[in-house]
Design an enzyme around this catalytic site. Sequence first.
Site, mmCIF file in Angstrom:
data_model
loop_
_atom_site.group_PDB
_atom_site.id
_atom_site.type_symbol
_atom_site.label_atom_id
_atom_site.label_comp_id
_atom_site.label_asym_id
_atom_site.label_seq_id
_atom_site.Cartn_x
_atom_site.Cartn_y
_atom_site.Cartn_z
ATOM 1 N N ASN A 35 0.814 -1.223 0.000
ATOM 2 C CA ASN A 35 0.000 0.000 0.000
ATOM 3 C C ASN A 35 0.845 1.269 0.000
ATOM 4 O O ASN A 35 0.341 2.356 -0.269
ATOM 5 C CB ASN A 35 -0.969 0.014 1.197
ATOM 6 C CG ASN A 35 -0.271 -0.226 2.511
ATOM 7 O OD1 ASN A 35 0.207 -1.333 2.751
ATOM 8 N ND2 ASN A 35 -0.163 0.785 3.341
ATOM 9 N N GLY B 179 5.330 2.898 0.131
ATOM 10 C CA GLY B 179 6.773 2.649 0.147
ATOM 11 C C GLY B 179 7.291 1.857 -1.051
ATOM 12 O O GLY B 179 6.797 1.979 -2.168
ATOM 13 N N ARG C 63 -2.415 -5.189 4.476
ATOM 14 C CA ARG C 63 -3.177 -5.737 5.604
ATOM 15 C C ARG C 63 -4.437 -4.916 5.845
ATOM 16 O O ARG C 63 -5.447 -5.434 6.289
ATOM 17 C CB ARG C 63 -2.322 -5.793 6.859
ATOM 18 C CG ARG C 63 -1.777 -4.474 7.308
ATOM 19 C CD ARG C 63 -1.006 -4.643 8.600
ATOM 20 N NE ARG C 63 -0.105 -3.517 8.815
ATOM 21 C CZ ARG C 63 0.716 -3.428 9.832
ATOM 22 N NH1 ARG C 63 0.758 -4.395 10.713
ATOM 23 N NH2 ARG C 63 1.511 -2.394 9.961
ATOM 24 N N ASN D 227 7.645 -8.391 0.553
ATOM 25 C CA ASN D 227 8.152 -7.047 0.806
ATOM 26 C C ASN D 227 7.743 -6.482 2.172
ATOM 27 O O ASN D 227 8.457 -5.649 2.738
ATOM 28 C CB ASN D 227 7.650 -6.134 -0.327
ATOM 29 C CG ASN D 227 7.844 -4.667 -0.030
ATOM 30 O OD1 ASN D 227 8.914 -4.116 -0.250
ATOM 31 N ND2 ASN D 227 6.800 -4.023 0.494
ATOM 32 N N TYR E 294 15.146 -6.593 14.130
ATOM 33 C CA TYR E 294 15.113 -6.415 12.671
ATOM 34 C C TYR E 294 16.301 -7.135 12.033
ATOM 35 O O TYR E 294 16.152 -7.847 11.042
ATOM 36 C CB TYR E 294 15.172 -4.915 12.370
ATOM 37 C CG TYR E 294 15.054 -4.544 10.906
ATOM 38 C CD1 TYR E 294 13.815 -4.517 10.283
ATOM 39 C CD2 TYR E 294 16.184 -4.189 10.165
ATOM 40 C CE1 TYR E 294 13.696 -4.160 8.950
ATOM 41 C CE2 TYR E 294 16.076 -3.832 8.833
ATOM 42 C CZ TYR E 294 14.818 -3.809 8.227
ATOM 43 O OH TYR E 294 14.712 -3.451 6.902
ATOM 44 N N LYS F 1 16.130 -10.423 9.454
ATOM 45 C CA LYS F 1 16.577 -10.368 8.052
ATOM 46 C C LYS F 1 17.737 -11.359 7.798
ATOM 47 O O LYS F 1 17.842 -11.907 6.712
ATOM 48 C CB LYS F 1 16.983 -8.943 7.663
ATOM 49 C CG LYS F 1 15.835 -7.917 7.721
ATOM 50 C CD LYS F 1 14.776 -8.127 6.659
ATOM 51 C CE LYS F 1 13.819 -6.928 6.579
ATOM 52 N NZ LYS F 1 12.736 -7.106 5.596
ATOM 53 N N VAL G 220 16.298 3.747 1.692
ATOM 54 C CA VAL G 220 15.223 4.396 0.952
ATOM 55 C C VAL G 220 14.344 5.253 1.870
ATOM 56 O O VAL G 220 14.059 4.857 3.010
ATOM 57 C CB VAL G 220 14.366 3.315 0.234
ATOM 58 C CG1 VAL G 220 13.346 3.973 -0.680
ATOM 59 C CG2 VAL G 220 15.256 2.357 -0.555
HETATM 60 N N1 LIG Z 1 13.431 1.787 3.420
HETATM 61 C C1 LIG Z 1 14.623 1.269 3.572
HETATM 62 O O1 LIG Z 1 15.633 1.974 3.641
HETATM 63 C C2 LIG Z 1 14.790 -0.219 3.673
HETATM 64 C C3 LIG Z 1 16.086 -0.726 3.849
HETATM 65 C C4 LIG Z 1 16.266 -2.079 3.926
HETATM 66 C C5 LIG Z 1 15.181 -2.903 3.813
HETATM 67 N N2 LIG Z 1 13.910 -2.401 3.668
HETATM 68 C C6 LIG Z 1 12.793 -3.352 3.563
HETATM 69 O O2 LIG Z 1 11.931 -2.986 2.511
HETATM 70 C C7 LIG Z 1 10.625 -3.497 2.754
HETATM 71 C C8 LIG Z 1 9.592 -2.405 2.487
HETATM 72 O O3 LIG Z 1 9.754 -1.382 3.433
HETATM 73 P P1 LIG Z 1 9.557 0.154 3.110
HETATM 74 O O4 LIG Z 1 10.859 0.809 3.258
HETATM 75 O O5 LIG Z 1 8.797 0.330 1.867
HETATM 76 O O6 LIG Z 1 8.678 0.589 4.395
HETATM 77 P P2 LIG Z 1 7.158 1.065 4.554
HETATM 78 O O7 LIG Z 1 6.848 2.158 3.607
HETATM 79 O O8 LIG Z 1 6.978 1.302 5.999
HETATM 80 O O9 LIG Z 1 6.321 -0.214 4.098
HETATM 81 C C9 LIG Z 1 6.190 -1.356 4.889
HETATM 82 C C10 LIG Z 1 4.963 -2.095 4.395
HETATM 83 O O10 LIG Z 1 4.824 -3.328 5.113
HETATM 84 C C11 LIG Z 1 3.478 -3.424 5.518
HETATM 85 N N3 LIG Z 1 3.265 -4.355 6.626
HETATM 86 C C12 LIG Z 1 3.762 -4.310 7.896
HETATM 87 N N4 LIG Z 1 3.281 -5.347 8.608
HETATM 88 C C13 LIG Z 1 2.483 -6.065 7.782
HETATM 89 C C14 LIG Z 1 1.704 -7.227 7.928
HETATM 90 N N5 LIG Z 1 1.629 -7.893 9.093
HETATM 91 N N6 LIG Z 1 1.015 -7.693 6.855
HETATM 92 C C15 LIG Z 1 1.060 -7.050 5.678
HETATM 93 N N7 LIG Z 1 1.760 -5.919 5.477
HETATM 94 C C16 LIG Z 1 2.457 -5.436 6.526
HETATM 95 C C17 LIG Z 1 3.066 -2.007 5.831
HETATM 96 O O11 LIG Z 1 1.663 -1.891 5.905
HETATM 97 P P3 LIG Z 1 0.930 -0.726 6.797
HETATM 98 O O12 LIG Z 1 0.915 0.496 5.942
HETATM 99 O O13 LIG Z 1 -0.424 -1.308 7.033
HETATM 100 O O14 LIG Z 1 1.729 -0.541 8.042
HETATM 101 C C18 LIG Z 1 3.663 -1.316 4.620
HETATM 102 O O15 LIG Z 1 2.835 -1.466 3.500
HETATM 103 C C19 LIG Z 1 10.642 -4.016 4.196
HETATM 104 O O16 LIG Z 1 10.762 -5.425 4.202
HETATM 105 C C20 LIG Z 1 11.891 -3.375 4.779
HETATM 106 O O17 LIG Z 1 12.440 -4.131 5.842
HETATM 107 C C21 LIG Z 1 13.705 -1.078 3.594
#
Ligand SMILES: NC(=O)c1ccc[n+]([C@@H]2O[C@H](COP(=O)([O-])OP(=O)(O)OC[C@H]3O[C@@H](n4cnc5c(N)ncnc54)[C@H](OP(=O)(O)O)[C@@H]3O)[C@@H](O)[C@H]2O)c1
Length: 299
Positions: free
Chosen positions: A14, A16, A37, A90, A224, A228, A255
């Site tokens: 939804n 990011g 979710r 993701n 975390y 991972k 990001v």
């Molecule tokens: N951003 C970075 O710098 C970075 C770096 C390394 C890795 N990552 C990884 O990239 C992935 C995406 O993260 P992002 O940066 O895009 O963060 P984000 O914008 O916070 O997105 C996280 C997403 O995960 C969803 N989520 C959390 N718990 C869930 C559940 N139980 N069931 C279904 N969806 C759930 C959230 O939904 P809600 O909106 O409902 O909360 C949101 O859509 C993650 O796995 C993160 O660990 C990100």
Amino acid sequence: MGDVCRYAVVTGANKGIGFETVKQLAKSGVTVILTARNEKRGMKATSLLNEQGLSNVVFHQLDVQDAKSIESLAKFVQTQYGRLDILVNNAGASGVVVDEDVLRALNVDPVDWLAGKAVNVIQVAMKTTYESAKLCLDTNYYGVKNVTEALLPLLQNSPSARIVNVSSLRSELKRVPNEERRKELGDVENLTEDKLDKILQNFLHDLKQDALEVNGWQMMLPAYSISKVSLNAYTRILARKYPKMCINCVHPGYVNTDINWHTGTMPVEEGAEGSVMLALLPDGGPTGCYFDRTVVDEF
Ligand SMILES: NC(=O)c1ccc[n+]([C@@H]2O[C@H](COP(=O)([O-])OP(=O)(O)OC[C@H]3O[C@@H](n4cnc5c(N)ncnc54)[C@H](OP(=O)(O)O)[C@@H]3O)[C@@H](O)[C@H]2O)c1
């Protein structure tokens, strides 16, 4: 796969990186099931893409922590499409409780953040509680595992299945302080899901005893990080078990999203590139690998 339509599921889409991954996959002609979710947030995100002309994006609810929700998604994919070609795991949780105002005031240098050097500074702004840690493991590791297991029969119906597990820099084995654990997690020949369960149980035990540091767990985002690391290990186990599929994990970059309270420096357009590349790998592409964005790297 030529002109044949491909079907993809992206979790936590939804917003990011997930949202952007859906967009880029849909633009390349894949039919994408955007999952979230929260039904309202997911429908809104889907409408936004539909309005941009991407009519090949459909919504289905998925909470990766909820067995019933996972089952319902698998049934939907089975009935609608009969197979799945791409799964992008993701969805992710940070594992900490954060005081965002304090974090902003600290104004941590992104270079220090990435190197893990800011660990002592950021402790002031973020706490790992037992609940926040459990939620993190249940989302980032067990959530991925349960979603993948439910969708594997459908992925096996695909002539060229791809699984992309969105990992993190924190997953890299060189960052695991305890040598024995680092070796165990890197010993791909002997890795099992049972071993990973035990490691995660030990982590929660040590957290409860306030004994993370002394037992050699990572102190920068402890839950975390181990979630991972385990996700990468699971990726390697799966890749060995299903050699016909391309199953990889990827660090998306640092990001600018909600998960890091917008401390990240890269736009989501770039953050999704690794996931998209691995989702669209040609047949005979790499499997069981870890990528730093679009470049293969050491686990
Ligand atoms: N951003 C970075 O710098 C970075 C770096 C390394 C890795 N990552 C990884 O990239 C992935 C995406 O993260 P992002 O940066 O895009 O963060 P984000 O914008 O916070 O997105 C996280 C997403 O995960 C969803 N989520 C959390 N718990 C869930 C559940 N139980 N069931 C279904 N969806 C759930 C959230 O939904 P809600 O909106 O409902 O909360 C949101 O859509 C993650 O796995 C993160 O660990 C990100």
